[in-house]
Design an enzyme around this catalytic site. Sequence first.
Site, mmCIF file in Angstrom:
data_model
loop_
_atom_site.group_PDB
_atom_site.id
_atom_site.type_symbol
_atom_site.label_atom_id
_atom_site.label_comp_id
_atom_site.label_asym_id
_atom_site.label_seq_id
_atom_site.Cartn_x
_atom_site.Cartn_y
_atom_site.Cartn_z
ATOM 1 N N SER A 29 39.735 51.806 37.319
ATOM 2 C CA SER A 29 39.128 50.737 38.110
ATOM 3 C C SER A 29 37.874 51.257 38.793
ATOM 4 C CB SER A 29 40.136 50.205 39.129
ATOM 5 O OG SER A 29 39.685 49.000 39.696
ATOM 6 N N ASN A 30 37.359 50.538 39.797
ATOM 7 C CA ASN A 30 36.162 50.981 40.519
ATOM 8 C C ASN A 30 36.251 50.547 41.979
ATOM 9 O OD1 ASN A 30 34.911 48.257 40.828
ATOM 10 N ND2 ASN A 30 34.964 48.353 38.594
ATOM 11 N N ASP A 31 35.208 50.842 42.745
ATOM 12 C CA ASP A 31 35.242 50.677 44.205
ATOM 13 C C ASP A 31 34.901 49.271 44.705
ATOM 14 O OD1 ASP A 31 35.981 53.239 44.855
ATOM 15 O OD2 ASP A 31 33.924 53.987 44.869
ATOM 16 N N SER A 32 34.736 48.303 43.821
ATOM 17 C CA SER A 32 34.344 46.970 44.290
ATOM 18 C C SER A 32 35.375 46.411 45.266
ATOM 19 C CB SER A 32 34.210 46.029 43.087
ATOM 20 O OG SER A 32 34.043 44.708 43.535
ATOM 21 N N ALA A 96 32.778 43.418 39.421
ATOM 22 C CA ALA A 96 32.453 44.702 38.794
ATOM 23 C C ALA A 96 33.495 44.927 37.689
ATOM 24 C CB ALA A 96 32.493 45.814 39.828
#
Length: 224
Positions: A29-32, A96
């Site tokens: 995943s990512n930091d959004s 994102a």
Amino acid sequence: LTSQDLAGEHLLVTAGPTRERIDPVRYLSNDSSGLMGYALARAARQRGAQVTLVSGPTALPAPLGVNLRRVESAAQMLDAVLATLPAATLVIKAAAVADYRPCQMAAQKLKKQQMAAPSLALEKTPDILSQIAACKGDRLVVGFAAETERLLEHARDKLERKGLDLIVANDVTQAGAGFECATNIVQILHADGRCEALPCLTKWAVAHALLDRLVALRCQRAVD
Ligand code: C5P
């Protein structure tokens, strides 16, 4: 009283990250944080639009009066977006989306006792925005470009490649901009070549500024 300048419009907005499963307890995943997309949903609702918010996993409460569809993966986000698209007149893709996902998800939790460190085979996720833009009709379609280098060059390339009306570019390495931050420093690039640099604003103010641009584009189209 807020102007109802989006009455009659149906905004489809995506927000947050996606999660791409490795096994039942692990993912990429990512930091959004979802803040920008949720701000857009609330601001558009306040201005009279009907709003569908397709959201990846976030810690944010459901905005009042907004049709919220929660999803996890890019594949699920694509399905939810395509299901809503026929009714939508405006599309903003603030999510994102993960660019890659594991080729396969393990059915059971991977156990470290059983193997040497596994390597992860990845494949591209579907580009949701390109698919929308390919059948956009009269809709206005907006993308986001979060970059760490050569911001305007990458953003202009995305706008053209994905067939967008506007793209919101932000350098996520700048203080006061990007993921998990209440403020953002953005430049709005238009399909006709214009580029507007906005000062550091709250995401709420950026949301209204972007919606102002969409209202202006609508008016311009009505005249043309
Ligand atoms: O990942 P990229 O920088 O190309 O993303 C730019 C825009 O494309 C964003 O608006 C994002 O929501 C959208 N996107 C998408 N599907 C993907 C990747 C990105 O809709 N698989």
